[in-house]
Design a protein around this motif. Structure first.
Motif, short mmCIF file in Angstrom:
data_model
loop_
_atom_site.label_atom_id
_atom_site.label_comp_id
_atom_site.label_asym_id
_atom_site.label_seq_id
_atom_site.Cartn_x
_atom_site.Cartn_y
_atom_site.Cartn_z
N UNK A 93 0.87 -1.32 0.12
CA UNK A 93 0.08 0.05 -0.12
C UNK A 93 0.82 1.15 0.24
N UNK A 94 1.95 1.14 0.68
CA UNK A 94 2.88 2.47 0.68
C UNK A 94 3.47 2.63 -0.46
N UNK A 95 4.11 1.62 -0.99
CA UNK A 95 4.72 1.87 -2.26
C UNK A 95 3.88 2.29 -3.40
N UNK A 96 2.42 1.54 -3.55
CA UNK A 96 1.62 2.21 -4.47
C UNK A 96 1.25 3.60 -4.28
N UNK A 97 1.03 4.01 -2.96
CA UNK A 97 0.83 5.40 -2.85
C UNK A 97 1.93 6.13 -3.29
N UNK A 98 3.15 5.94 -3.02
CA UNK A 98 4.04 6.74 -2.98
C UNK A 98 4.34 6.75 -4.97
N UNK A 99 4.20 5.72 -5.47
CA UNK A 99 4.48 5.63 -6.92
C UNK A 99 3.43 6.02 -7.79
N UNK A 100 2.11 5.76 -7.47
CA UNK A 100 0.97 6.21 -8.31
C UNK A 100 0.11 7.51 -7.77
N UNK A 101 0.50 7.73 -6.40
CA UNK A 101 -0.23 9.04 -6.10
C UNK A 101 0.52 10.08 -5.96
N UNK A 102 2.05 9.93 -6.05
CA UNK A 102 2.98 10.83 -6.11
C UNK A 102 3.14 11.56 -4.70
N UNK A 103 2.80 10.52 -3.43
CA UNK A 103 3.14 11.18 -2.26
C UNK A 103 4.52 11.09 -1.95
N UNK A 104 5.22 12.06 -2.31
CA UNK A 104 6.74 12.05 -2.09
C UNK A 104 7.28 12.12 -0.56
N UNK A 105 6.32 12.47 0.27
CA UNK A 105 6.79 12.44 1.61
C UNK A 105 6.89 10.97 2.42
N UNK A 106 6.41 10.10 1.62
CA UNK A 106 6.50 8.62 2.03
C UNK A 106 8.08 8.07 1.59
N UNK A 107 8.90 9.08 1.04
CA UNK A 107 10.16 8.44 0.53
C UNK A 107 10.82 8.26 1.94
N UNK A 108 10.72 9.23 2.99
CA UNK A 108 11.46 8.94 3.99
C UNK A 108 11.12 7.83 4.93
N UNK A 109 9.88 7.56 4.92
CA UNK A 109 9.40 6.28 5.56
C UNK A 109 9.73 5.14 4.60
N UNK A 110 9.54 4.97 3.60
CA UNK A 110 9.96 3.95 2.93
C UNK A 110 11.69 3.72 2.92
N UNK A 111 12.45 4.74 2.88
CA UNK A 111 13.84 4.74 2.75
C UNK A 111 14.26 4.20 4.29
#
Length: 120
Positions: A93-111
């Motif tokens: 869910x996080x990767x899809x939101x980051x990738x397809x919805x453009x939620x760049x703030x998730x990059x820190x959490x995913x990182x």
């Protein structure tokens, strides 16, 4: 500072912070973009995986530099794979939101999740 706490509380009242995985309301300040339940659902994969194709290996499997039984005779278009998580549940869910919805703030959490997986 006192005023900023009121502004933050008012902002949270109007636009509550929700978990980007399950849409559960985030109450704790330390939970940035994902709730504790979803964070607990993310399991790092074990080291028992083929470094060439990423397939999980059993206790009696042998893996060489050429790969495992599944991939050693197959031409792959890449050199190797390193899996940190299974692509399912909260991480999916996080990767899809980051990738397809453009939620760049998730990059820190995913990182952070990626770094934690590499450390293991």
């Amino acid at each position: 500072m006192f005023t900023s706490n009121y502004i933050r509380a008012l902002f949270d009242l109007v636009y509550p912070r929700l978990c980007f995985s399950c849409n559960y309301k985030i109450i704790n300040e330390s939970e940035k973009y994902i709730c504790y339940e979803c964070l607990g659902e993310i399991n790092l994969v074990s080291a028992d995986r083929c470094r060439r194709c990423g397939i999980a290996q059993g206790p009696y499997s042998t893996v060489s530099q050429a790969g495992c039984v599944m991939c050693k005779n197959v031409k792959l278009m890449f050199d190797g794979v390193y899996a940190v998580n299974r692509y399912a549940g909260a991480i999916r869910n996080l990767i899809q939101r980051f990738k397809y919805n453009g939620i760049e703030s998730l990059s820190i959490t995913l990182g952070d999740i990626l770094i934690e997986g590499i450390k293991c």
